[in-house]
Design an enzyme around this catalytic site. Structure first.
Site, PDB file in Angstrom:
ATOM      1  N   ARG A  53    -122.017 -35.436   8.138  1.00 25.83           N
ATOM      2  CA  ARG A  53    -122.777 -34.904   9.282  1.00 25.83           C
ATOM      3  C   ARG A  53    -124.208 -34.572   8.850  1.00 25.83           C
ATOM      4  NH1 ARG A  53    -122.031 -29.804  10.155  1.00 25.83           N
ATOM      5  NH2 ARG A  53    -119.768 -29.897   9.975  1.00 25.83           N
ATOM      6  N   TYR A 105    -136.931 -41.330  33.279  1.00 23.50           N
ATOM      7  CA  TYR A 105    -135.545 -41.789  33.357  1.00 23.50           C
ATOM      8  C   TYR A 105    -134.723 -40.630  33.954  1.00 23.50           C
ATOM      9  CZ  TYR A 105    -130.772 -42.472  31.832  1.00 23.50           C
ATOM     10  OH  TYR A 105    -129.405 -42.557  31.820  1.00 23.50           O
ATOM     11  N   ASP A 177    -141.918 -40.713  25.369  1.00 19.52           N
ATOM     12  CA  ASP A 177    -140.748 -41.598  25.335  1.00 19.52           C
ATOM     13  C   ASP A 177    -141.288 -43.026  25.339  1.00 19.52           C
ATOM     14  OD1 ASP A 177    -138.592 -43.260  25.967  1.00 19.52           O
ATOM     15  OD2 ASP A 177    -137.616 -41.792  27.255  1.00 19.52           O
ATOM     16  N   LYS A 202    -131.938 -49.500  23.566  1.00 21.78           N
ATOM     17  CA  LYS A 202    -132.696 -50.531  24.290  1.00 21.78           C
ATOM     18  C   LYS A 202    -133.311 -51.541  23.320  1.00 21.78           C
ATOM     19  CE  LYS A 202    -131.667 -47.554  27.541  1.00 21.78           C
ATOM     20  NZ  LYS A 202    -130.428 -47.612  28.252  1.00 21.78           N
TER      21      LYS A 202
HETATM   22  C1  LIG Z   1    -136.728 -44.513  29.104  1.00 24.77           C
HETATM   23  C2  LIG Z   1    -135.383 -43.980  28.721  1.00 24.77           C
HETATM   24  N1  LIG Z   1    -135.288 -42.893  27.945  1.00 24.77           N
HETATM   25  C3  LIG Z   1    -134.094 -42.377  27.579  1.00 24.77           C
HETATM   26  C4  LIG Z   1    -132.905 -42.939  28.009  1.00 24.77           C
HETATM   27  C5  LIG Z   1    -131.583 -42.346  27.582  1.00 24.77           C
HETATM   28  O1  LIG Z   1    -131.031 -43.088  26.548  1.00 24.77           O
HETATM   29  P1  LIG Z   1    -129.462 -43.260  26.252  1.00 24.77           P
HETATM   30  O2  LIG Z   1    -128.869 -43.998  27.407  1.00 24.77           O
HETATM   31  O3  LIG Z   1    -129.423 -44.005  24.954  1.00 24.77           O
HETATM   32  O4  LIG Z   1    -128.876 -41.886  26.133  1.00 24.77           O
HETATM   33  C6  LIG Z   1    -132.949 -44.086  28.805  1.00 24.77           C
HETATM   34  C7  LIG Z   1    -131.688 -44.713  29.265  1.00 24.77           C
HETATM   35  O5  LIG Z   1    -131.672 -45.620  30.064  1.00 24.77           O
HETATM   36  C8  LIG Z   1    -134.219 -44.617  29.181  1.00 24.77           C
HETATM   37  O6  LIG Z   1    -134.328 -45.706  29.961  1.00 24.77           O
END
Ligand SMILES: Cc1ncc(COP(=O)(O)O)c(C=O)c1O
Length: 386
Positions: A53, A105, A177, A202
């Site tokens: 961990r 998101y 992000d 992604k």
């Molecule tokens: C721009 C963006 N940030 C964060 C996330 C969250 O990521 P995760 O689905 O890996 O938890 C997503 C998910 O689609 C996203 O599109």
């Protein structure tokens, strides 16, 4: 990778930093250390690893690779993109205020409003495409500004440098992000951001075969706090998932080049199609922030949103796609097509979506790296159903 790594090009670092051959066998592909613990020679005498961990050699490799690609000093990885965003919120204290983009998101405001606001954090959502809105929203207790650029799914940009001009003098951390662009096309830390997050699910993974998240740090105290959080809260990324990203990231540069090339072709096709009412893509000259896109990003990527006019129209076309796959997520080699209002942005609610301009007729496409003629033909035949 040897010392030269700092100056090596992006693709070279993606393939070699943290990806050095295994010293014990020479294996070119880094091993997956499937272990929960590490044997010690005597009390406190070990090789730097005590319990999985806290740390794992496969994870260490991935973290050094991603730190190098984003230009940060450390890149702790977490079990998902949301776990990475959650980790960022733990850097704050009860009573702190965060200014956020109003088009994130959907899972991000859900976490902030339905979890963290119960613990005394305060959030204000503004249109960050104008940095003056960020300046106006700042209060005495503001500690963080949180943006996505381009936004999901409206593809609006935030001028990172302009926001840094607002936050730096006030010692407010800017978090970006960078999931949609990947470090290949956008480097927020070079522009002054304090922290960068990704859903590695992604483009960084790129193959739609694992979840993950990363927080790229610029200061030692951030890295220390987040390493402590990995140990204390335990939402770490498993060695196998780390390995999947290490493998995927080797082709990030070449994949992003193709995503971008095909993205431009598909955006151009959609913008000329008579059934499509509007296209949101920063690479199109009529995008309101096309000039900023040229300045801030080195490519436009492959995320495109378009307006079909109604939920019924969106559904008619989405039922017909054959090469594109209807589903949530993005950034894979395969083209994924989705419906933001009922999928990624369902958590905003109808009112919330209306307030920022997400309609029921919007369709979002993550253009993959299949033959682009096949994608265009598929979209063309699907749009004929409207
Ligand atoms: C721009 C963006 N940030 C964060 C996330 C969250 O990521 P995760 O689905 O890996 O938890 C997503 C998910 O689609 C996203 O599109």
């Amino acid at each position: 990778m040897p010392k030269k790594s700092v100056t090596a090009g992006f693709a070279t670092r993606a393939i070699h930093v943290g990806q050095e051959p295994d010293p014990s066998t020479g294996a070119v592909s880094p091993p997956i250390f499937a272990t929960s613990t590490y044997v010690q020679e005597e009390i406190g005498k070990h090789k730097g690893y005590e319990y999985a961990r806290v740390s794992n050699p496969t994870r260490t490799r991935l973290e050094s690779n991603l730190a190098s690609l984003e230009g940060g000093i450390a890149a702790p990885v977490f079990a998902s993109g949301m776990a990475a965003i959650n980790a960022i919120a733990t850097l704050l204290k009860s009573g702190d205020h965060v200014v956020c983009g109003n088009n994130l998101y959907g899972g991000t405001p859900r976490l902030f409003n339905q979890v963290w606001s119960n613990f005394g954090l305060e959030f204000t959502y503004v249109d960050t495409s104008d940095a003056r809105n960020v300046a106006r929203a700042i209060k005495k207790n503001t500690r963080m500004v949180y943006v996505e650029t381009p936004t999901n799914p409206l593809m609006a940009l935030t001028d990172i440098r302009a926001v840094v001009d607002v936050t730096k003098s006030k010692k407010i951390d800017l978090v970006v992000d960078n999931t949609f662009m990947s470090p290949y096309f956008q480097r927020p830390i070079d522009l002054g951001a304090d922290l960068v997050i990704h859903s590695t699910t992604k483009f960084l993974n790129g193959h739609s075969d694992g979840l993950g998240g990363v927080v790229v740090c610029t200061r030692p105290e951030q890295a220390e706090k987040l390493a402590f959080l990995q140990k204390a809260a335990g939402a770490i990324l498993s060695p196998f998932e780390c390995w999947l990203i290490l493998r995927g990231v080797k082709t990030l540069a070449i994949r992003m080049e193709q995503h971008d090339k095909s993205g431009r072709i598909v955006a151009d096709f959609l913008s000329r199609h008579k059934k499509v009412k509007k296209v949101f893509y920063p690479g199109l000259p009529d995008h309101p922030q096309h000039e900023l896109a040229l300045k801030q990003m080195s490519g436009f990527g492959s995320m495109i949103t378009f307006e079909t006019g109604s939920l019924a129209n969106a559904n008619k076309m989405l039922r017909k796609v054959r090469v594109c796959s209807l589903g949530e997520s993005l950034g894979g080699v395969e083209t994924l097509i989705s419906h933001p209002a009922t999928m990624t942005h369902a958590a905003y609610g109808e009112k919330g979506r209306k307030a920022i301009g997400i309609t029921d007729g919007m369709v979002r496409i993550s253009v993959g790296i299949e033959n682009v003629e096949d994608l265009v033909a598929d979209l063309d035949q699907a749009l004929a159903a409207i």
